[in-house]
Scaffold this motif. Structure first.
Motif, PDB file in Angstrom:
ATOM      1  N   TRP A 107     -50.430 -34.812  27.929  1.00  0.00           N
ATOM      2  CA  TRP A 107     -51.726 -35.075  28.468  1.00  0.00           C
ATOM      3  C   TRP A 107     -52.818 -35.246  27.320  1.00  0.00           C
ATOM      4  O   TRP A 107     -53.638 -36.011  27.476  1.00  0.00           O
ATOM      5  CB  TRP A 107     -52.050 -33.935  29.363  1.00  0.00           C
ATOM      6  CG  TRP A 107     -53.408 -34.200  29.950  1.00  0.00           C
ATOM      7  CD1 TRP A 107     -54.684 -33.549  29.706  1.00  0.00           C
ATOM      8  CD2 TRP A 107     -53.857 -35.357  31.040  1.00  0.00           C
ATOM      9  NE1 TRP A 107     -55.623 -34.096  30.377  1.00  0.00           N
ATOM     10  CE2 TRP A 107     -55.294 -35.262  31.286  1.00  0.00           C
ATOM     11  CE3 TRP A 107     -53.006 -36.239  31.730  1.00  0.00           C
ATOM     12  CZ2 TRP A 107     -55.958 -35.971  32.230  1.00  0.00           C
ATOM     13  CZ3 TRP A 107     -53.664 -37.009  32.522  1.00  0.00           C
ATOM     14  CH2 TRP A 107     -55.119 -36.812  32.916  1.00  0.00           C
ATOM     15  N   TYR A 130     -52.871 -38.654  25.649  1.00  0.00           N
ATOM     16  CA  TYR A 130     -53.182 -39.649  26.648  1.00  0.00           C
ATOM     17  C   TYR A 130     -54.550 -39.458  26.614  1.00  0.00           C
ATOM     18  O   TYR A 130     -55.378 -40.741  26.570  1.00  0.00           O
ATOM     19  CB  TYR A 130     -52.452 -39.264  28.067  1.00  0.00           C
ATOM     20  CG  TYR A 130     -53.123 -40.229  29.028  1.00  0.00           C
ATOM     21  CD1 TYR A 130     -52.529 -41.832  29.152  1.00  0.00           C
ATOM     22  CD2 TYR A 130     -53.945 -39.839  29.868  1.00  0.00           C
ATOM     23  CE1 TYR A 130     -53.211 -42.667  30.010  1.00  0.00           C
ATOM     24  CE2 TYR A 130     -54.588 -40.715  30.931  1.00  0.00           C
ATOM     25  CZ  TYR A 130     -54.148 -41.913  31.019  1.00  0.00           C
ATOM     26  OH  TYR A 130     -54.769 -42.994  31.712  1.00  0.00           O
ATOM     27  N   SER A 131     -55.050 -38.206  26.899  1.00  0.00           N
ATOM     28  CA  SER A 131     -56.677 -38.147  26.903  1.00  0.00           C
ATOM     29  C   SER A 131     -57.446 -38.552  25.503  1.00  0.00           C
ATOM     30  O   SER A 131     -58.445 -39.418  25.569  1.00  0.00           O
ATOM     31  CB  SER A 131     -57.108 -36.679  26.972  1.00  0.00           C
ATOM     32  OG  SER A 131     -56.644 -36.368  28.484  1.00  0.00           O
ATOM     33  N   MET A 188     -55.898 -41.106  23.603  1.00  0.00           N
ATOM     34  CA  MET A 188     -56.049 -42.673  23.649  1.00  0.00           C
ATOM     35  C   MET A 188     -57.129 -43.025  24.262  1.00  0.00           C
ATOM     36  O   MET A 188     -57.603 -44.122  23.875  1.00  0.00           O
ATOM     37  CB  MET A 188     -54.575 -42.865  24.149  1.00  0.00           C
ATOM     38  CG  MET A 188     -54.300 -44.546  24.083  1.00  0.00           C
ATOM     39  SD  MET A 188     -52.833 -44.767  25.060  1.00  0.00           S
ATOM     40  CE  MET A 188     -53.072 -44.527  26.593  1.00  0.00           C
ATOM     41  N   ARG A 189     -57.284 -42.510  25.620  1.00  0.00           N
ATOM     42  CA  ARG A 189     -58.390 -43.108  26.504  1.00  0.00           C
ATOM     43  C   ARG A 189     -59.904 -43.040  25.723  1.00  0.00           C
ATOM     44  O   ARG A 189     -60.616 -43.724  25.734  1.00  0.00           O
ATOM     45  CB  ARG A 189     -58.289 -42.353  27.688  1.00  0.00           C
ATOM     46  CG  ARG A 189     -56.942 -42.555  28.597  1.00  0.00           C
ATOM     47  CD  ARG A 189     -56.978 -43.770  29.039  1.00  0.00           C
ATOM     48  NE  ARG A 189     -58.084 -43.944  30.092  1.00  0.00           N
ATOM     49  CZ  ARG A 189     -58.066 -44.998  30.989  1.00  0.00           C
ATOM     50  NH1 ARG A 189     -57.477 -45.743  31.294  1.00  0.00           N
ATOM     51  NH2 ARG A 189     -59.252 -45.043  31.633  1.00  0.00           N
ATOM     52  N   ASP A 224     -52.060 -47.896  21.231  1.00  0.00           N
ATOM     53  CA  ASP A 224     -51.319 -46.891  22.103  1.00  0.00           C
ATOM     54  C   ASP A 224     -49.658 -46.375  21.777  1.00  0.00           C
ATOM     55  O   ASP A 224     -49.378 -45.302  22.023  1.00  0.00           O
ATOM     56  CB  ASP A 224     -51.020 -47.534  23.616  1.00  0.00           C
ATOM     57  CG  ASP A 224     -50.149 -48.738  23.339  1.00  0.00           C
ATOM     58  OD1 ASP A 224     -50.337 -49.595  22.414  1.00  0.00           O
ATOM     59  OD2 ASP A 224     -49.348 -49.251  24.452  1.00  0.00           O
ATOM     60  N   HIS A 252     -48.327 -42.356  21.730  1.00  0.00           N
ATOM     61  CA  HIS A 252     -46.825 -42.444  22.322  1.00  0.00           C
ATOM     62  C   HIS A 252     -46.303 -41.505  21.418  1.00  0.00           C
ATOM     63  O   HIS A 252     -45.674 -40.592  22.118  1.00  0.00           O
ATOM     64  CB  HIS A 252     -46.168 -43.842  22.838  1.00  0.00           C
ATOM     65  CG  HIS A 252     -46.887 -44.490  23.965  1.00  0.00           C
ATOM     66  ND1 HIS A 252     -46.177 -44.393  25.147  1.00  0.00           N
ATOM     67  CD2 HIS A 252     -47.848 -45.289  24.197  1.00  0.00           C
ATOM     68  CE1 HIS A 252     -46.877 -45.056  25.965  1.00  0.00           C
ATOM     69  NE2 HIS A 252     -47.999 -45.868  25.489  1.00  0.00           N
ATOM     70  N   GLY A 259     -47.563 -37.841  21.104  1.00  0.00           N
ATOM     71  CA  GLY A 259     -47.553 -36.821  22.403  1.00  0.00           C
ATOM     72  C   GLY A 259     -45.986 -36.617  22.263  1.00  0.00           C
ATOM     73  O   GLY A 259     -45.905 -35.414  22.707  1.00  0.00           O
ATOM     74  N   SER A 272     -42.459 -39.558  29.841  1.00  0.00           N
ATOM     75  CA  SER A 272     -42.311 -41.007  29.129  1.00  0.00           C
ATOM     76  C   SER A 272     -41.703 -41.915  30.056  1.00  0.00           C
ATOM     77  O   SER A 272     -42.290 -43.084  30.411  1.00  0.00           O
ATOM     78  CB  SER A 272     -41.994 -40.882  27.686  1.00  0.00           C
ATOM     79  OG  SER A 272     -42.587 -40.011  26.924  1.00  0.00           O
ATOM     80  N   ARG A 280     -43.755 -42.832  33.082  1.00  0.00           N
ATOM     81  CA  ARG A 280     -44.683 -43.929  32.959  1.00  0.00           C
ATOM     82  C   ARG A 280     -44.308 -45.042  32.747  1.00  0.00           C
ATOM     83  O   ARG A 280     -44.955 -46.028  33.189  1.00  0.00           O
ATOM     84  CB  ARG A 280     -45.685 -43.238  31.705  1.00  0.00           C
ATOM     85  CG  ARG A 280     -46.717 -44.077  31.263  1.00  0.00           C
ATOM     86  CD  ARG A 280     -47.597 -43.369  30.282  1.00  0.00           C
ATOM     87  NE  ARG A 280     -48.921 -44.039  30.137  1.00  0.00           N
ATOM     88  CZ  ARG A 280     -49.114 -45.109  29.432  1.00  0.00           C
ATOM     89  NH1 ARG A 280     -47.890 -45.588  28.530  1.00  0.00           N
ATOM     90  NH2 ARG A 280     -50.203 -45.585  29.162  1.00  0.00           N
ATOM     91  N   ASP A 292     -43.061 -49.359  23.809  1.00  0.00           N
ATOM     92  CA  ASP A 292     -43.685 -47.945  24.351  1.00  0.00           C
ATOM     93  C   ASP A 292     -42.446 -47.063  24.040  1.00  0.00           C
ATOM     94  O   ASP A 292     -42.532 -45.971  23.384  1.00  0.00           O
ATOM     95  CB  ASP A 292     -44.343 -47.850  25.422  1.00  0.00           C
ATOM     96  CG  ASP A 292     -45.660 -48.560  25.671  1.00  0.00           C
ATOM     97  OD1 ASP A 292     -46.158 -48.972  24.584  1.00  0.00           O
ATOM     98  OD2 ASP A 292     -46.203 -48.826  26.705  1.00  0.00           O
ATOM     99  N   ASN A 345     -41.852 -43.810  21.826  1.00  0.00           N
ATOM    100  CA  ASN A 345     -41.516 -42.473  22.292  1.00  0.00           C
ATOM    101  C   ASN A 345     -40.593 -41.884  21.570  1.00  0.00           C
ATOM    102  O   ASN A 345     -40.419 -40.535  21.400  1.00  0.00           O
ATOM    103  CB  ASN A 345     -41.287 -42.619  23.968  1.00  0.00           C
ATOM    104  CG  ASN A 345     -42.716 -43.152  24.731  1.00  0.00           C
ATOM    105  OD1 ASN A 345     -43.507 -42.880  24.298  1.00  0.00           O
ATOM    106  ND2 ASN A 345     -42.406 -43.837  25.850  1.00  0.00           N
TER     107      ASN A 345
END
Length: 113
Positions: free
Chosen positions: A27, A30-31, A33-34, A42, A46, A49, A68, A71, A88, A92
């Protein structure tokens, strides 16, 4: 039979503790990355994380793999390209298998991340 059951319970106990922390690592990546909103970064997030989660042990690694895969499954079903999903997944796996997430880091991405 009792020995088998005891073994399964022991494995679940060992794996359970790092699972929530591994999910938190996913999480956080992801946060970040945003928040970074950095074009084409990205794959780095990936890998990061998955790496952070897997470093917590078997439970964290399991959480990273499940998250992963889920998603990427959702993205493929909602029209995102299979080629991007495969890339991706490569990032991962790189992170989960102990690879350095910085292998995917783009020049100029702030050090904060």
């Amino acid at each position: 039979m009792k020995l088998l059951l005891a073994g399964i319970v022991l494995i679940l106990i060992i794996m359970w503790k790092p699972m929530p922390s591994g999910a938190g690592d996913m999480w956080r990546a992801y946060s970040d990355m945003r928040e970074a909103n950095w074009k084409n970064s990205d794959k780095y997030f990936h890998a990061r994380g998955n790496s952070d989660a897997a470093s917590r042990g078997a439970g964290g690694r399991w959480a990273a793999e499940v998250i992963s895969n889920a998603r990427e499954w959702v993205q493929e079903r909602t029209g995102h390209g299979a080629e991007d999903s495969a890339a991706d997944q490569k990032a991962n796996e790189h992170g989960r298998n102990g690879g350095d997430p910085n292998d995917y880091r783009l020049l100029g991405l702030p050090e904060k991340y």
